[in-house]
Motif scaffolding. Structure first.
Motif, PDB file in Angstrom:
ATOM      1  N   ALA A 183       0.805  -1.229   0.000  1.00  0.00           N
ATOM      2  CA  ALA A 183       0.000   0.000   0.000  1.00  0.00           C
ATOM      3  C   ALA A 183       0.839   1.282   0.000  1.00  0.00           C
ATOM      4  O   ALA A 183       0.559   2.186  -0.775  1.00  0.00           O
TER       5      ALA A 183
ATOM      6  N   ILE B 201       2.295   1.774  -3.496  1.00  0.00           N
ATOM      7  CA  ILE B 201       1.302   2.161  -4.491  1.00  0.00           C
ATOM      8  C   ILE B 201       0.965   3.637  -4.329  1.00  0.00           C
ATOM      9  O   ILE B 201       0.884   4.399  -5.292  1.00  0.00           O
TER      10      ILE B 201
ATOM     11  N   ILE C 275       1.862   6.333  -7.247  1.00  0.00           N
ATOM     12  CA  ILE C 275       0.874   7.071  -8.037  1.00  0.00           C
ATOM     13  C   ILE C 275       1.270   8.540  -8.139  1.00  0.00           C
ATOM     14  O   ILE C 275       1.224   9.133  -9.216  1.00  0.00           O
TER      15      ILE C 275
ATOM     16  N   ILE D 258       4.102   8.695 -10.618  1.00  0.00           N
ATOM     17  CA  ILE D 258       3.717   8.414 -12.003  1.00  0.00           C
ATOM     18  C   ILE D 258       2.974   9.604 -12.594  1.00  0.00           C
ATOM     19  O   ILE D 258       3.261  10.031 -13.715  1.00  0.00           O
TER      20      ILE D 258
ATOM     21  N   LEU E  83      -8.577   8.056  -9.112  1.00  0.00           N
ATOM     22  CA  LEU E  83      -7.545   7.634 -10.067  1.00  0.00           C
ATOM     23  C   LEU E  83      -8.105   7.334 -11.438  1.00  0.00           C
ATOM     24  O   LEU E  83      -7.425   7.526 -12.435  1.00  0.00           O
TER      25      LEU E  83
ATOM     26  N   VAL F 204      -8.107  10.479 -13.173  1.00  0.00           N
ATOM     27  CA  VAL F 204      -6.736  10.859 -13.536  1.00  0.00           C
ATOM     28  C   VAL F 204      -6.317  10.140 -14.810  1.00  0.00           C
ATOM     29  O   VAL F 204      -5.742  10.741 -15.723  1.00  0.00           O
TER      30      VAL F 204
ATOM     31  N   PHE G 133      -0.461   0.224 -17.662  1.00  0.00           N
ATOM     32  CA  PHE G 133       0.190   0.148 -16.348  1.00  0.00           C
ATOM     33  C   PHE G 133      -0.638   0.880 -15.303  1.00  0.00           C
ATOM     34  O   PHE G 133      -0.810   0.398 -14.174  1.00  0.00           O
ATOM     35  N   LEU G 134      -1.166   2.054 -15.671  1.00  0.00           N
ATOM     36  CA  LEU G 134      -1.989   2.815 -14.724  1.00  0.00           C
ATOM     37  C   LEU G 134      -3.220   2.022 -14.312  1.00  0.00           C
ATOM     38  O   LEU G 134      -3.612   2.019 -13.139  1.00  0.00           O
TER      39      LEU G 134
ATOM     40  N   ILE H 270      -2.231  -0.403 -11.747  1.00  0.00           N
ATOM     41  CA  ILE H 270      -1.994   0.256 -10.456  1.00  0.00           C
ATOM     42  C   ILE H 270      -3.334   0.583  -9.782  1.00  0.00           C
ATOM     43  O   ILE H 270      -3.514   0.390  -8.570  1.00  0.00           O
TER      44      ILE H 270
ATOM     45  N   ARG I 184      -4.811  -2.488  -8.350  1.00  0.00           N
ATOM     46  CA  ARG I 184      -4.078  -2.898  -7.155  1.00  0.00           C
ATOM     47  C   ARG I 184      -4.452  -1.999  -5.969  1.00  0.00           C
ATOM     48  O   ARG I 184      -4.671  -2.475  -4.858  1.00  0.00           O
ATOM     49  N   SER I 185      -4.517  -0.699  -6.227  1.00  0.00           N
ATOM     50  CA  SER I 185      -4.874   0.233  -5.165  1.00  0.00           C
ATOM     51  C   SER I 185      -6.270  -0.082  -4.633  1.00  0.00           C
ATOM     52  O   SER I 185      -6.519  -0.056  -3.427  1.00  0.00           O
TER      53      SER I 185
ATOM     54  N   LEU J 146      -6.205  -3.114  -2.456  1.00  0.00           N
ATOM     55  CA  LEU J 146      -5.542  -2.913  -1.167  1.00  0.00           C
ATOM     56  C   LEU J 146      -6.402  -2.126  -0.205  1.00  0.00           C
ATOM     57  O   LEU J 146      -6.516  -2.486   0.954  1.00  0.00           O
ATOM     58  N   VAL J 147      -6.950  -1.018  -0.625  1.00  0.00           N
ATOM     59  CA  VAL J 147      -7.630  -0.150   0.323  1.00  0.00           C
ATOM     60  C   VAL J 147      -9.092   0.073  -0.007  1.00  0.00           C
ATOM     61  O   VAL J 147      -9.724   0.942   0.565  1.00  0.00           O
TER      62      VAL J 147
END
Lengths: 579, 179
Positions: A159, A162, A166, A169, B27, B30, B88-89, B92, B95-96, B99-100
């Motif tokens: 976490a 990441i 972000i 990136i 995100l 984004v 790739f974004l 991510i 994954r984010s 995770l949360v």
């Protein structure tokens, strides 16, 4: 000869990455050997390139045999060859360190089959950016290294990584888009992206257009180089990555931005229209960056802020636009790549030995591991610019160039540079006195069992498991208040009592000796490969001091080439008329 | 040749919308903003190529009728790069979210800690003295002790962020504000 060697620093790592990806997973040992061999070859090629470029002057290679202004050109001159040598050196050192860490950790933390290919791709991107002879190829080089860096920064996908990844990136994407838009506008204005051709054509544009193009390029590069108003992303994202990744990022990525700024300011826009702005940016970068470092208590974050701060020295040298200033900046880039990488590697070792990078959690490292203390002390003094180290030589060169310039603004920057140097000394000597010098008894690192229980958070853990250490200490202090539903004040009070209990040693006297022994952390011996590679890197930074004379000579000649501009342009066009 | 107004208007509109989306905390937006900005930049490169012409293929058109091929080559490269980074974004973001349970950018706990510290000497703070929720983000494993399986972590996190829509544009709750 030099024309055969020039593409190799890009080609070798790319081919090596493909091979490493193929053999990965099944044959990790083959993969490791392969990566190390490839980088060693790149280092050898780079050294040969530097020697040849310094002896015979620059050389240009048209990739694919296309005629010059149309095809892709790779140019190697003294500056790019010097940068290649340093980049390959630190990359090799970091890779060996990573191999050692991977072997010691049983490859659990980093998925090793991804790490090695990505690392090689990163080096290919860095080499491509250094060798690029046209703006678009520079952009491609940036993208190669940035994409690889995204993967490396978010390795493992935890976490914090990441979250930090972000930020990194999105900021990098923004700077890349700015750069690409600037390339579009440059092409619309001049009809070429070849840098040697641009050197002539940009000067014919109206002043306003020149200023717009120059500032767009500079903003894009300054984001990558982390110059002050555009630097906030760096201390936020770097510290979370694995130690070798942070080390190579800190050493190389920002310096690629600095390299691009040098090219923009000398080859493309030699008029010096934005030198004043760069001076102020350099001053703000130095002072704001180092004040950030003084405020931090985590070694990696301190180092990240010093990294930002010392970029200011290089920008100062570039903004002076004199031969002495550029030479000082180039020397400082070389010194700083090596030193910052080394210090981040040492921070990785400290984390391994002390279990943390928080300065307040560490203590007594100098007695626990004298070798580690030496490995920290030497590069740290070098970073702060204590004579006779190379940091002192670089800073002295820059400050002399500033004084020689004679204006009031350079003199202000000279004062700012001296102040930054002193504050750097303050920041890193505080790490020294707290983490290394103070006796371990003062450090609270021993009540880790309770800390770990509290760390799990009041809501996520069912309650602290009674550990032996805790039962022992329970006599002298109340139960730690980490059960569900407890308020913050309670937790604070409990933590404070625990802290005072440790600090004043109010444990039963009979247990005194036993507890002392218990408090000694069971020190794992540091893996030999990691210590060895760090020691070699420290030796390299010391070697920079020993070789400072010849190195400064190369930097001086490179700076003269940059200011002259004709060697670069005539090399690319092979003596023909510039169209 | 009279310059066209359509292309600059489209480029400007895409840049405006892209920047607006890029500033969002979510995100996914984004990512959409990045795609719009990428397309705007590609159009900018295209318009840098000058007046339109026939396809630049030998034998198909005379050289003086051709459009400029170089910006097209640059755009192709840029499209490939944008495509790879968008993929790739997306990874991510996924994954984010795993995770949360939310895909907004989190507040950096270390920054908050440094900001809150104004009344204490910087040297006197020990993470152990702080309440667990005040500790820096990387102080220790934020989520669970070792040995937890992915499923356990996810269940705990789902409980922790229960009731928060994943696309919430407000500040995400930190541990300190939730009691």
């Amino acid at each position: 000869m030099i024309r055969v060697l020039t593409p190799l620093p890009v080609l070798l790592p790319l081919l090596g990455a493909a091979a490493a990806l193929l053999v990965g997973g099944r044959h990790p040992r083959v993969q490791r050997t392969l990566s190390v061999l490839v980088l060693a070859a790149v280092l050898a090629v780079s050294v040969a390139l530097l020697l040849l470029a310094d002896a015979d002057g620059a050389a240009a290679v048209s990739v694919g045999g296309w005629p010059v202004p149309l095809g892709i050109v790779l140019v190697v001159d003294r500056l790019s060859a010097l940068m290649l040598v340093v980049a390959a050196t630190v990359a090799l050192g970091v890779l060996v360190f990573a191999v050692g860490q991977g072997a010691a950790d049983g490859d659990e933390e980093t998925p090793i089959s991804i790490f090695h290919p990505t690392f090689l791709v990163l080096i290919a991107g860095v080499a491509n950016a250094f060798l690029a002879g046209d703006l678009f190829n520079l952009y491609v080089g940036f993208e190669i290294l940035l994409t690889a860096s995204y993967v490396l920064l978010t390795l493992g996908g935890s976490a914090p990584r990441i979250r930090a990844g972000i930020t990194y990136i999105v900021v990098s994407l923004l700077s890349s888009l700015l750069f690409l838009a600037a390339i579009g506008l440059v092409y619309a204005a001049t009809g070429t992206v070849n840098m040697a051709q641009l050197a002539g054509r940009l000067a014919e544009l109206p002043d306003g257009t020149q200023l717009l193009l120059q500032s767009m390029l500079l903003i894009a590069f300054c984001i990558k180089a982390a110059v002050f108003p555009l630097s906030a992303w760096l201390p936020d994202s770097y510290p979370t990555a694995p130690a070798p990744v942070t080390a190579v990022f800190a050493g190389l990525l920002t310096k690629v931005g600095v390299y691009a700024v040098i090219r923009t300011q000398t080859l493309l826009f030699p008029g010096g229209a934005l030198d004043q702005v760069l001076m102020w940016a350099a001053l703000a970068t130095m002072v704001v960056g180092i004040l950030g470092a003084v405020a931090q208590t985590d070694i990696r974050r301190i180092l990240s802020f010093t990294l930002v701060s010392h970029i200011g020295y290089m920008v100062f040298g570039i903004a002076l636009a004199s031969s002495a200033g550029l030479a000082g900046a180039i020397f400082y880039v070389v010194h700083h790549i090596a030193i910052q990488t080394t210090l981040f590697l040492v921070a990785g070792l400290v984390e391994r030995q002390g279990g943390s990078t928080g300065v307040d959690r560490l203590g007594g490292l100098a007695t626990a591991s004298p070798l580690l203390a030496i490995l920290y002390f030497v590069p740290a003094m070098n970073l702060a610019g204590i004579p006779p180290f190379s940091g002192f030589i670089g800073k002295l060169g820059l400050l002399e160039a500033g004084v020689a310039d004679g204006g009031w603004l350079p003199l202000v920057l000279v004062a700012g540079g001296a102040l930054t140097s002193l504050l750097t000394l303050l920041a890193i000597s505080r790490v020294w006195s707290r983490a290394f010098w103070r006796p371990p008894a003062q450090s609270p690192a021993d009540d880790t069992s309770e800390a770990a229980a509290a760390d799990a958070g009041p809501d996520l853990s069912p309650g602290p498991e009674p550990t032996p250490g805790q039962q022992q200490e329970a006599a002298g202090e109340p139960e730690p208040a980490v059960t569900a539903g407890d308020g913050r004040a309670d937790a604070r009070r409990a933590a404070w009592e625990r802290h005072t209990a440790v600090a004043t040693a109010t444990s039963p006297v009979t247990d005194g000796l036993g507890e002392e022994a218990e408090r000694e952390r069971p020190l794992r011996p540091l893996p030999r490969v990691m210590v060895g590679s760090t020691a070699v890197m420290v030796a390299v930074t010391v070697g920079l001091t020993a070789l400072a004379g010849p190195l400064y000579g190369v930097a001086q000649r490179a700076a003269d080439d940059l200011l002259d501009r004709t060697p670069y342009v005539s090399t690319v066009f092979g003596g023909e008329e510039v169209p | 040749m009279t310059p066209t107004i359509v292309l600059p208007v489209i480029i400007g509109g895409l840049y405006a919308a892209g920047v607006y989306l890029l500033l969002d905390r979510s995100l996914t937006r984004v990512l959409l903003g990045f795609l719009l900005l990428g397309n705007a930049t590609n159009l900018l490169l295209l318009s840098a190529g000058g007046p339109p012409g026939l396809a630049p293929i030998l034998g198909y058109a005379e050289p003086d009728e051709m459009s400029d091929p170089l910006p097209q080559a640059l755009i192709l490269t840029a499209i490939v790069i944008t495509f790879g980074i968008a993929a790739f974004l997306l990874a991510i973001i996924y994954r984010s979210w795993r995770l949360v349970r939310q895909e907004v950018i989190e507040v950096d706990e270390e920054d908050r800690r440094v900001a809150r510290r104004s009344d204490t000497d910087a040297d006197d703070i020990d993470p152990d003295d702080l309440a667990p929720e005040d500790r820096p983000a990387m102080h220790a494993d934020t989520f669970a002790a070792d040995g937890d399986s992915d499923g356990d972590i996810e269940r705990k996190l789902a409980a922790r962020y229960a009731g928060i829509p994943s696309d919430d544009v407000d500040l995400p709750p930190t541990q300190g504000s939730r009691r």
